[in-house]
Scaffold this motif. Structure first.
Motif, short mmCIF file in Angstrom:
data_model
loop_
_atom_site.label_atom_id
_atom_site.label_comp_id
_atom_site.label_asym_id
_atom_site.label_seq_id
_atom_site.Cartn_x
_atom_site.Cartn_y
_atom_site.Cartn_z
N VAL A 1 20.63 7.99 -35.87
CA VAL A 1 20.29 8.00 -37.29
C VAL A 1 19.71 9.37 -37.60
O VAL A 1 18.78 9.82 -36.93
N GLU B 1 20.62 8.72 -42.58
CA GLU B 1 22.08 8.78 -42.60
C GLU B 1 22.64 8.38 -41.23
O GLU B 1 21.99 8.58 -40.20
N HIS B 2 23.85 7.82 -41.21
CA HIS B 2 24.55 7.60 -39.96
C HIS B 2 24.94 8.96 -39.37
O HIS B 2 25.36 9.87 -40.09
N SER B 3 24.83 9.09 -38.03
CA SER B 3 25.21 10.32 -37.37
C SER B 3 25.68 10.00 -35.95
O SER B 3 24.90 10.05 -35.00
N LEU C 1 22.71 2.52 -44.69
CA LEU C 1 21.35 2.40 -44.16
C LEU C 1 20.33 2.21 -45.28
O LEU C 1 20.51 2.71 -46.39
N GLU D 1 30.21 -3.12 -33.54
CA GLU D 1 30.58 -1.86 -34.19
C GLU D 1 31.53 -2.10 -35.34
O GLU D 1 31.43 -1.49 -36.41
N ALA E 1 26.13 0.46 -33.94
CA ALA E 1 26.04 0.40 -35.39
C ALA E 1 25.01 -0.63 -35.86
O ALA E 1 24.21 -0.36 -36.76
N ARG F 1 21.56 0.73 -35.39
CA ARG F 1 21.20 1.74 -36.39
C ARG F 1 20.78 1.09 -37.71
O ARG F 1 19.78 1.47 -38.32
#
Length: 260
Positions: A169, A163-165, A72, A64, A199, A202
């Protein structure tokens, strides 16, 4: 205090090296004590759980920290007119496969204890469901997102950006809607924040998805996202779970002393 408890941005606990060593040592001690006490079964279970939580937590915290801020990958937007008609991949997280390995070890070490064997088989089944049974499929019309028990079909022409969420993703769609994609453990789609860290998963999963999307030519499709239940898999899980319950119940009846 030899170490401090701290948390990642997603509220998951940071597993520092001292904390990992402390919990791992406690787990090893429990397993060792199990061989000289009458509570063998429960001590082995607690020891294995402690080792698994500590080691997986330390690996997750390390990854992480390294991948949490990596952007991404995004589809190129270039329309290809030639290429494969289908691409697919499985979930890239190693957590389900670690669960399967632990389950196999528990079954092998059960030594006649049905509860230990049952927990081991449960880990194997859960790992297979959230690992190899789930994944992604790209066709000219759709990006299919296969979770543990659902298939979400996203029309190719609606795909926008990734997007990171938190633990997912987020796929932004061209119609201003979005789809959250659980990239590691789809059976935990509705778990709270901070369940674990993913992370690296992702970043890597999105990069592989983008490569598949760029490789398979897109064609016009439906105007909305479609969701289906994966009934064959759901039925298979219910049958296996029911069979395990029956076996445990039969063992309990067979080993219970009856008064005449």
């Amino acid at each position: 205090m030899p170490f401090e408890i701290d948390f990642h941005d997603n509220d998951a606990m940071i597993w520092s090296r001292p904390l990992t060593l402390l919990v791992s040592a406690a787990g090893a001690v429990l397993i060792g004590v199990a061989f000289v006490t009458p509570w063998t079964e429960w001590l082995v279970i607690l020891g294995v759980v402690a080792l698994f939580v500590a080691i997986s937590g330390y690996i997750g915290s390390t990854l992480e920290t390294k991948f949490g801020q990596v952007p991404l990958a995004q589809p190129s937007g270039v329309r290809s007119h030639a290429g494969p008609r289908r691409r697919s991949m499985r979930r890239s997280s190693g957590v389900p496969y670690v669960a399967v390995a632990l389950g196999v070890l528990l079954v092998a070490a059960s030594d006649g204890f049905p509860l230990v064997a049952a927990i081991g088989l449960a880990l194997v089944l859960a790992g297979l469901i959230v690992g190899p049974a789930a994944g992604f499929v790209v066709t000219p019309e759709f990006l299919h997102i296969d979770t543990a028990f659902r298939r979400i079909s996203v029309p190719r022409h609606l795909i926008g950006k990734f997007e990171h969420s938190d633990l997912e993703v987020r796929l932004r769609l061209e119609n201003r809607d979005f789809v959250d994609i659980r990239v590691d453990s789809p059976i935990m789609e509705y778990s709270s924040r901070g369940y674990w860290m993913n992370a690296r998963c992702r970043v890597r999963t999105t990069a592989r998805l983008v490569r598949m999307l760029d490789a398979v030519p897109a064609v016009p499709g439906p105007q909305q996202v479609v969701t289906h239940r994966r009934r064959p898999l759901m039925i298979a899980v219910i049958v296996v779970a029911a069979a395990a319950i029956v076996v445990l119940a039969a063992y309990g009846v067979a080993t219970t002393p009856w008064e005449e």
